[in-house]
Write an enzyme that holds these catalytic residues in place. Structure first.
Site, PDB file in Angstrom:
ATOM      1  N   ARG A  27       0.811  -1.215   0.000  1.00  9.59           N
ATOM      2  CA  ARG A  27       0.000   0.000   0.000  1.00  9.59           C
ATOM      3  C   ARG A  27       0.847   1.268   0.000  1.00  9.59           C
ATOM      4  O   ARG A  27       0.322   2.370  -0.093  1.00  9.59           O
ATOM      5  CB  ARG A  27      -0.929   0.014   1.212  1.00  9.59           C
ATOM      6  N   TRP A  74       2.447   6.033   1.714  1.00  3.71           N
ATOM      7  CA  TRP A  74       2.584   6.441   0.321  1.00  3.71           C
ATOM      8  C   TRP A  74       2.297   7.938   0.330  1.00  3.71           C
ATOM      9  O   TRP A  74       1.182   8.363   0.653  1.00  3.71           O
ATOM     10  CB  TRP A  74       1.573   5.705  -0.563  1.00  3.71           C
ATOM     11  N   GLU A 516      -1.754  -2.926 -22.038  1.00  5.96           N
ATOM     12  CA  GLU A 516      -1.372  -3.570 -20.788  1.00  5.96           C
ATOM     13  C   GLU A 516       0.116  -3.931 -20.802  1.00  5.96           C
ATOM     14  O   GLU A 516       0.809  -3.784 -19.788  1.00  5.96           O
ATOM     15  CB  GLU A 516      -2.260  -4.809 -20.553  1.00  5.96           C
ATOM     16  N   HIS A 539       1.165   7.940 -38.233  1.00  4.96           N
ATOM     17  CA  HIS A 539       0.604   9.275 -37.990  1.00  4.96           C
ATOM     18  C   HIS A 539       1.386  10.014 -36.906  1.00  4.96           C
ATOM     19  O   HIS A 539       0.903  10.980 -36.340  1.00  4.96           O
ATOM     20  CB  HIS A 539      -0.877   9.149 -37.625  1.00  4.96           C
TER      21      HIS A 539
END
Ligand code: M6R
Length: 643
Positions: A27, A74, A516, A539
């Site tokens: 976390r 965090w 992904e 492009h």
């Protein structure tokens, strides 16, 4: 985003807190800290970086105490530093707390508190909570002391009789103070608070941040995620927003707001039956590799029991066949890898069920005005089920009248609870920050949902469903075959290891898979990667290509295979190093690619499953060659519970 833990009981708290924090490191791992109630008051120890560094310091200090709280951070407000590590200070250091979430109105609260004489020592938003609790506590304690003095004088209950207070179901002063303080907060929080004047007590509460509490034989535990306490107890209570828990070695009391005060509450308890071994590496060098190798099992478990006779069954959807038939628009909302699973599903739903489908990043969806009617199905995809943007998007969609269906990996998570129906992806606990097995679980679940919609709309016959289901089930074995020999992936990784940037290209399903592949590579190897539909290269992006520039192509069998080859030719002509993921039996691809990674040939609809696996392995191998920590990449956290 941060992880919080707490323990109060009969054992030394230090080791329990450190062990819990290690399990919550997914976390956040910018800094870690604990507050332990010792013989001389609350001792706070914080360190920059991972929990291992805190552990080292603690083992030298040998902090005693059987009640404490801990935090792994965090960073949101204030850079990663010891000063900004939790627990943040209050003025008198009498209160210590750990916070997971964001205080959105922290600037105005800080101004207000500073004007009243509070001195701030960190840049965190969380420090305002410590000062607010401190203020509320002092006022409530003063009032309680006056009341106690009066009762004492009148010969009633003795002041500070803890046992009597609990027996009468009264909240502690600390809990009342936390209630008062949190009523001032705008934002999200999972909180655990201790107070020097009320030793042996932890108060915990939450709003929009996960929190679990549980009683074990050695005392009471709490954490942001059950994984931190599963070795101690499997009977837990997944806390609801607005509920307050008071933990002591004798038990856990719950309270909820009632009028201006609080009354006791009886939340629902849950038994956790998954295996604690899931939290170990099981002989693999890292969790990411272990989780990649679990994918055949995830496919099998996700499909188990879904085809009964000739009927696809997803009872959890809570929609009748007739209601499904009425659906005329689908929105898939998600973030990161889960969003990419949505891109794959869009192809399937539109092809099979012919329902217009939009895939939207949740943080955009929630601030737009999407067209939602009662016949719109909103599918929220989230591994953790706690992603703040996805949850906010669900809530908006519900207000607008959509039926919200969740696909998540976590039983009892907010996405599961706030959706009318839910499919669990059966990936089991995913620990590596980079999603792999949960992604495959999402793709398989979304494939089932697409088939179900098509079946309900009469667009696929029973025979077609049976055939598709059987081929889908075969992908488990095909993924096993890919995992059994990763030598071509290793060769390609060596060729790409020193690149500065890479492009992932494909068309149709391949374009979705490319997204992904690029995300996996950048998040764990720090190598810049971008995904482009192969036809878009000329492009703009083709200007990037020079000698040795890696172009990773998804070139499996598909209706646009020949077009992909032409695009690869254009890249090769400009010096690109082409790595192609191609279907077994395709000899032609060797003329267009420097490295070929073969996967079993499957129908285009299922190519995302087989093609994604070597891309996961490729990202991991490149990251390892570049010396990166694949399980805990820098700046990231597994569960993004802040906006
Ligand atoms: O828990 P969720 O699926 O809602 O998380 C969404 C993203 O944060 C997550 O997929 C993220 O992109 C991962 N790091 C990808 O590996």
């Amino acid at each position: 985003m941060c992880g919080i833990v707490g323990y109060v009981g009969t054992r030394e708290a230090e080791a329990i807190l450190v062990d819990g924090l290690k399990r919550l490191e997914y976390r956040g791992y910018d800094s870690a800290g604990v507050a332990i109630e010792g013989p001389h008051g609350i001792e706070v120890v914080c360190r920059m970086g991972k929990v291992a560094s805190l552990e080292e310091t603690l083992s030298a200090l040998d902090v005693e105490g059987t009640c404490g709280i801990g935090h792994t951070r965090w960073a949101t407000h204030g850079k990663p530093s010891e000063a900004n590590a939790h627990p943040p200070p209050s003025c008198g250091n009498e209160i210590a707390l750990v916070h997971n979430g964001i205080v959105e109105n922290f600037a105005e609260l800080r101004d207000e508190l500073e004007a009243c004489g509070h001195v701030f020592r960190s840049q965190t938003d969380s420090e305002v909570i410590a000062h607010l609790v401190e203020d509320a506590y002092l006022q409530l304690a003063e009032r309680a002391a006056e009341r106690d003095a009066l009762s004492d004088a009148q010969g009633h209950r003795r002041p500070h009789d803890e046992a009597a207070r609990r027996a009468e179901g009264e909240p502690s002063i600390l809990l009342q103070a936390v209630h008062a303080a949190t009523s001032r907060l705008v934002g999200s929080f999972g909180l655990a608070v201790v107070c020097e004047s009320e030793p042996g007590l932890i108060v915990a509460t939450r709003k929009d941040s996960p929190l679990v509490v549980g009683m074990a034989s050695d005392g009471a535990h709490m954490a942001s995620d059950v994984i931190a306490m599963i070795d101690h107890t499997r009977d837990v209570c997944i806390m609801e927003d607005g509920v307050f828990a008071e933990l002591s070695k004798d038990g856990i009391m719950f309270f909820e707001p009632a009028g201006d005060g609080l009354r006791t509450a009886s939340p629902r308890h849950t038994h956790i039956d998954w295996d604690a071994d899931l939290t170990e590496k099981g002989g693999y060098p890292d969790f990411m590799l272990k989780e990649i190798h679990e994918q055949p099992r995830v496919i099998r478990d996700t499909l188990a029991g879904r085809l009964v006779g000739d009927e696809l069954t997803i009872d959890e959807l809570s929609l009748t066949r007739e209601e499904l038939n009425l659906i005329d628009r689908v929105y898939i909302i998600a973030c990161g890898t889960s969003y990419h699973a949505g891109l794959i599903a869009k192809n399937l739903i539109e092809t099979w069920a012919q329902i217009p489908t939009e895939v939207e990043v949740a943080s955009e969806f929630r601030y737009r005005n999407p067209i939602i009617t009662p016949t719109t199905l909103v599918v929220a995809v989230s591994q953790s089920g706690e992603t703040a943007d996805t949850i906010a998007a669900i809530r908006d969609a519900r207000i607008k009248g959509a039926r919200v269906f969740g696909i998540t990996n976590v039983v009892g998570s907010t996405v599961a609870r706030e959706s009318v129906g839910v499919i669990y992806t059966k990936a089991n606990k995913e620990i590596a920050v980079a999603s792999t097995k949960s992604f495959l679980g999402q793709v398989v679940s979304l494939t089932l949902l697409s088939m179900l919609l098509a079946q309900s709309k009469g667009k696929l016959t029973t025979g077609q469903i049976r055939l598709l289901f059987s081929e889908l089930a075969d992908t488990a074995e095909q993924v096993e075959a890919i995992l059994a020999d990763a030598s071509s992936v290793e060769e390609a990784a060596l060729a790409c290891r020193d690149a500065k940037s890479a492009l992932f290209v494909g068309r149709g399903m391949g374009a979705a898979v490319a997204n992904e592949g690029a995300l996996k590579l950048k998040e764990i190897s720090y190598l810049h990667a971008e995904a482009y539909p192969a036809g878009e290269m000329k492009h703009g992006p083709i200007a990037l290509i020079e000698d040795g520039f890696p172009v990773i192509a998804i070139a499996t069998n598909s209706p646009t295979y020949e077009k992909v080859l032409s695009n690869l030719q254009e890249c090769k002509a400009r010096g690109a190093l082409v790595v192609a993921v191609a279907s077994e039996g395709d000899a032609e691809i060797r003329r267009h690619a420097d490295h070929v990674i073969y996967v079993p040939a499957v129908r285009d609809a299922f190519s995302a499953i087989t093609a994604s696996v070597p891309l996961q392995l490729l990202a991991r191998s490149i990251a390892i060659l570049r010396g990166c920590d694949v399980d805990q990449p820098r700046n990231l956290a597994k569960s993004v519970t802040v906006e």
